[in-house]
Design a protein around this motif. Structure first.
Motif, PDB file in Angstrom:
ATOM      1  N   ASP A 226     -12.729 -21.950  -0.761  1.00  0.00           N
ATOM      2  CA  ASP A 226     -11.463 -22.240  -1.262  1.00  0.00           C
ATOM      3  C   ASP A 226     -11.029 -23.230  -0.394  1.00  0.00           C
ATOM      4  N   LEU A 227     -11.128 -23.284   1.124  1.00  0.00           N
ATOM      5  CA  LEU A 227     -10.985 -24.454   1.817  1.00  0.00           C
ATOM      6  C   LEU A 227     -11.745 -25.665   1.488  1.00  0.00           C
ATOM      7  N   LEU A 228     -12.873 -25.483   1.378  1.00  0.00           N
ATOM      8  CA  LEU A 228     -13.624 -26.752   1.035  1.00  0.00           C
ATOM      9  C   LEU A 228     -13.391 -27.382  -0.242  1.00  0.00           C
ATOM     10  N   ASP A 229     -13.202 -26.368  -1.513  1.00  0.00           N
ATOM     11  CA  ASP A 229     -12.420 -26.941  -2.834  1.00  0.00           C
ATOM     12  C   ASP A 229     -11.324 -27.554  -2.486  1.00  0.00           C
ATOM     13  N   ASP A 230     -10.338 -27.102  -1.837  1.00  0.00           N
ATOM     14  CA  ASP A 230      -9.084 -28.087  -1.384  1.00  0.00           C
ATOM     15  C   ASP A 230      -9.137 -29.326  -0.917  1.00  0.00           C
ATOM     16  N   ILE A 231     -10.172 -29.419  -0.030  1.00  0.00           N
ATOM     17  CA  ILE A 231     -10.455 -30.485   0.670  1.00  0.00           C
ATOM     18  C   ILE A 231     -11.224 -31.606  -0.273  1.00  0.00           C
ATOM     19  N   LYS A 232     -12.126 -31.167  -1.126  1.00  0.00           N
ATOM     20  CA  LYS A 232     -12.801 -32.032  -2.004  1.00  0.00           C
ATOM     21  C   LYS A 232     -11.918 -32.477  -3.258  1.00  0.00           C
ATOM     22  N   GLU A 233     -10.724 -31.805  -3.569  1.00  0.00           N
ATOM     23  CA  GLU A 233      -9.828 -32.373  -4.566  1.00  0.00           C
ATOM     24  C   GLU A 233      -8.895 -33.425  -4.046  1.00  0.00           C
ATOM     25  N   ARG A 234      -8.816 -33.466  -2.727  1.00  0.00           N
ATOM     26  CA  ARG A 234      -8.266 -34.453  -1.907  1.00  0.00           C
ATOM     27  C   ARG A 234      -9.121 -35.534  -1.818  1.00  0.00           C
ATOM     28  N   ILE A 235     -10.355 -35.137  -1.321  1.00  0.00           N
ATOM     29  CA  ILE A 235     -11.289 -36.132  -1.050  1.00  0.00           C
ATOM     30  C   ILE A 235     -12.572 -36.000  -1.998  1.00  0.00           C
ATOM     31  N   PRO A 236     -12.516 -36.698  -2.836  1.00  0.00           N
ATOM     32  CA  PRO A 236     -13.492 -36.374  -3.849  1.00  0.00           C
ATOM     33  C   PRO A 236     -15.086 -36.794  -3.590  1.00  0.00           C
ATOM     34  N   GLU A 237     -15.138 -37.879  -2.800  1.00  0.00           N
ATOM     35  CA  GLU A 237     -16.389 -38.349  -2.277  1.00  0.00           C
ATOM     36  C   GLU A 237     -16.724 -37.975  -0.914  1.00  0.00           C
ATOM     37  N   MET A 238     -16.212 -37.004  -0.545  1.00  0.00           N
ATOM     38  CA  MET A 238     -16.701 -36.497   0.946  1.00  0.00           C
ATOM     39  C   MET A 238     -17.951 -36.299   0.841  1.00  0.00           C
ATOM     40  N   VAL A 239     -18.463 -36.394   2.180  1.00  0.00           N
ATOM     41  CA  VAL A 239     -19.912 -35.828   2.716  1.00  0.00           C
ATOM     42  C   VAL A 239     -19.766 -34.463   3.642  1.00  0.00           C
ATOM     43  N   LEU A 240     -20.245 -33.734   3.448  1.00  0.00           N
ATOM     44  CA  LEU A 240     -20.285 -32.552   4.354  1.00  0.00           C
ATOM     45  C   LEU A 240     -21.178 -32.520   5.438  1.00  0.00           C
ATOM     46  N   ALA A 241     -20.649 -32.527   6.530  1.00  0.00           N
ATOM     47  CA  ALA A 241     -21.542 -32.350   7.908  1.00  0.00           C
ATOM     48  C   ALA A 241     -21.633 -30.985   8.484  1.00  0.00           C
ATOM     49  N   THR A 242     -22.688 -30.182   8.871  1.00  0.00           N
ATOM     50  CA  THR A 242     -22.375 -29.081   9.337  1.00  0.00           C
ATOM     51  C   THR A 242     -23.311 -28.915  10.660  1.00  0.00           C
ATOM     52  N   THR A 243     -23.249 -28.036  11.564  1.00  0.00           N
ATOM     53  CA  THR A 243     -23.696 -27.804  12.590  1.00  0.00           C
ATOM     54  C   THR A 243     -25.190 -27.244  12.737  1.00  0.00           C
ATOM     55  N   GLY A 244     -25.855 -27.108  11.269  1.00  0.00           N
ATOM     56  CA  GLY A 244     -27.155 -26.889  11.094  1.00  0.00           C
ATOM     57  C   GLY A 244     -27.418 -25.383  11.172  1.00  0.00           C
ATOM     58  N   MET A 245     -26.548 -24.271  11.304  1.00  0.00           N
ATOM     59  CA  MET A 245     -26.956 -22.863  11.279  1.00  0.00           C
ATOM     60  C   MET A 245     -27.409 -22.556  10.081  1.00  0.00           C
ATOM     61  N   ARG A 246     -28.463 -21.667   9.980  1.00  0.00           N
ATOM     62  CA  ARG A 246     -28.856 -21.136   9.038  1.00  0.00           C
ATOM     63  C   ARG A 246     -28.317 -19.664   8.506  1.00  0.00           C
ATOM     64  N   LYS A 247     -27.449 -19.217   9.072  1.00  0.00           N
ATOM     65  CA  LYS A 247     -26.574 -18.044   8.757  1.00  0.00           C
ATOM     66  C   LYS A 247     -25.102 -18.437   8.964  1.00  0.00           C
ATOM     67  N   GLY A 248     -24.277 -17.491   8.362  1.00  0.00           N
ATOM     68  CA  GLY A 248     -22.945 -17.537   8.716  1.00  0.00           C
ATOM     69  C   GLY A 248     -22.170 -18.789   8.226  1.00  0.00           C
ATOM     70  N   VAL A 249     -21.216 -19.348   8.827  1.00  0.00           N
ATOM     71  CA  VAL A 249     -20.160 -20.288   8.358  1.00  0.00           C
ATOM     72  C   VAL A 249     -21.218 -21.680   7.719  1.00  0.00           C
ATOM     73  N   ASP A 250     -21.957 -22.047   8.435  1.00  0.00           N
ATOM     74  CA  ASP A 250     -22.762 -23.115   8.181  1.00  0.00           C
ATOM     75  C   ASP A 250     -23.375 -23.063   7.039  1.00  0.00           C
ATOM     76  N   ALA A 251     -24.121 -21.738   6.660  1.00  0.00           N
ATOM     77  CA  ALA A 251     -25.057 -21.592   5.568  1.00  0.00           C
ATOM     78  C   ALA A 251     -23.960 -21.619   4.465  1.00  0.00           C
ATOM     79  N   ILE A 252     -22.946 -20.803   4.545  1.00  0.00           N
ATOM     80  CA  ILE A 252     -21.842 -20.686   3.628  1.00  0.00           C
ATOM     81  C   ILE A 252     -21.439 -22.027   2.891  1.00  0.00           C
ATOM     82  N   ALA A 253     -21.063 -23.001   3.990  1.00  0.00           N
ATOM     83  CA  ALA A 253     -20.744 -24.541   3.607  1.00  0.00           C
ATOM     84  C   ALA A 253     -21.717 -25.062   2.938  1.00  0.00           C
ATOM     85  N   THR A 254     -23.140 -25.127   3.414  1.00  0.00           N
ATOM     86  CA  THR A 254     -24.155 -25.591   2.653  1.00  0.00           C
ATOM     87  C   THR A 254     -24.217 -25.155   1.259  1.00  0.00           C
TER      88      THR A 254
END
Length: 333
Positions: A226-254
């Motif tokens: 929901d948070l990322l959807d809100d950000i993308k609505e405001r910033i349609p051309e966004m590029v996501l940068a994560t800290t590369g973890m394979r589980k948890g928050v980073d994996a959900i965001a990926t």
């Protein structure tokens, strides 16, 4: 669990179901049709081989084959004691497409380098002209094969994500998709190298960067999406940068990036920096001037990143473990 009289009955049911799913996916169909293109009537796959008249595989047949090969593993193992192993087997299958595509890309790069060297030679002879023509054919043939392999990898990766709820993340190299129908996962090393060399957009996306980091134990997918959807609505051309973890928050965001066709960059700490690697990575992330960030409670590494982002004036969303909603009754389509 349904019992069938023979293997043929089982195979027929599974195949028909999977082929029907593949035929209804217009996004994958467009990706396959765009990748399985013959650049020339002739093909050449090595410097030593003579050009031959051979065709690309049929795009629809390739799409059905991938759907069957990947999806049927999940179908057969579902609701059995071996169900948990399906994910590992299919991950290896998807990764084999990825690694083979990278090998083809390396051969394509070598051919392109040689073609550039030949183009710089001032030689008007017929022998030189033939060598240039065949080198260009080699480069084009390998390009076509690489694009087809990437289309199949992206399709297999999508099936993996739907079945497991987790994104496929390659162990080595970037998962770049030339098709606009799929997202790209770019390794930080490739991104920084491409950035320094002014390489193409595939490896150095130039959109506004949004940073996401969090702990490896996190169950509330809806909060992150929901948070990322809100950000993308405001910033349609966004590029996501994560800290590369394979589980948890980073994996959900990926996983969100794959579903929303957003390019993502995984900034994994460099082992060369030893124990300070995660903090050095955090410093480099902030230097890239992200336009917004989401940091979820994890360890001191997340606390350090949040502190750096706040100090740099980056708009920051902080979420704690206790902010998550209950695991009961939660679903995500």
């Amino acid at each position: 669990m349904n019992k069938l009289n023979n293997f043929a009955d089982l195979a027929g049911i599974l195949a028909n179901d999977r082929i029907a799913k593949a035929s209804q996916d217009e996004t994958n169909a467009a990706a396959y049709n765009g990748a399985f293109i013959e650049h020339s009537e002739l093909a050449k796959l090595s410097v030593m081989d003579a050009p031959i008249a051979t065709e690309m595989p049929d795009a629809d047949m390739a799409r059905a084959a991938v759907e069957l090969a990947v999806g049927t593993i999940f179908d057969v193992f579902r609701d059995t004691r071996m169900e948990e192993f399906a994910q590992q087997i299919v991950w290896g299958f998807v990764n084999s497409f990825h690694m083979t595509a990278r090998l083809a890309e390396g051969r394509e790069d070598d051919a392109a380098k040689k073609l550039g060297e030949l183009a710089r030679i001032n030689d008007s002879s017929e022998i030189h002209a033939v060598e240039m023509e065949e080198t260009q054919m080699l480069c084009q043939t390998l390009q076509g094969c690489r694009e087809a392999l990437e289309a199949m990898r992206d399709h297999a990766s999508a099936v993996y994500r739907v079945e497991t709820g987790r994104p496929f993340t390659a162990t080595r190299g970037s998962q770049v998709s030339r098709s606009s129908a799929t997202a790209s996962q770019i390794a930080a090393r490739d991104f920084l190298a491409a950035r320094s060399r002014q390489r193409n957009e595939d490896h150095a996306p130039t959109g506004p960067m949004v940073v996401v980091s969090g702990g490896q134990v996190w169950h509330d997918h809806e909060m992150i999406w929901d948070l990322l959807d809100d950000i993308k609505e405001r910033i349609p051309e966004m590029v996501l940068a994560t800290t590369g973890m394979r589980k948890g928050v980073d994996a959900i965001a990926t996983g969100w990036a794959q579903a929303r066709k957003v390019k993502s960059i995984a900034f994994v700490p460099s082992a060369a920096h030893g124990q300070s690697a995660p903090f050095k990575r955090n410093e480099n992330l902030v230097r890239l001037r992200p336009v917004e960030a989401l940091v979820c409670e994890g360890s001191g590494i997340q606390a350090n990143l949040a502190q750096r982002l706040r100090g740099a004036g980056v708009p920051l969303h902080i979420r704690r473990i206790d902010d998550q909603r209950s695991q009961q009754g939660r679903t995500r389509a």
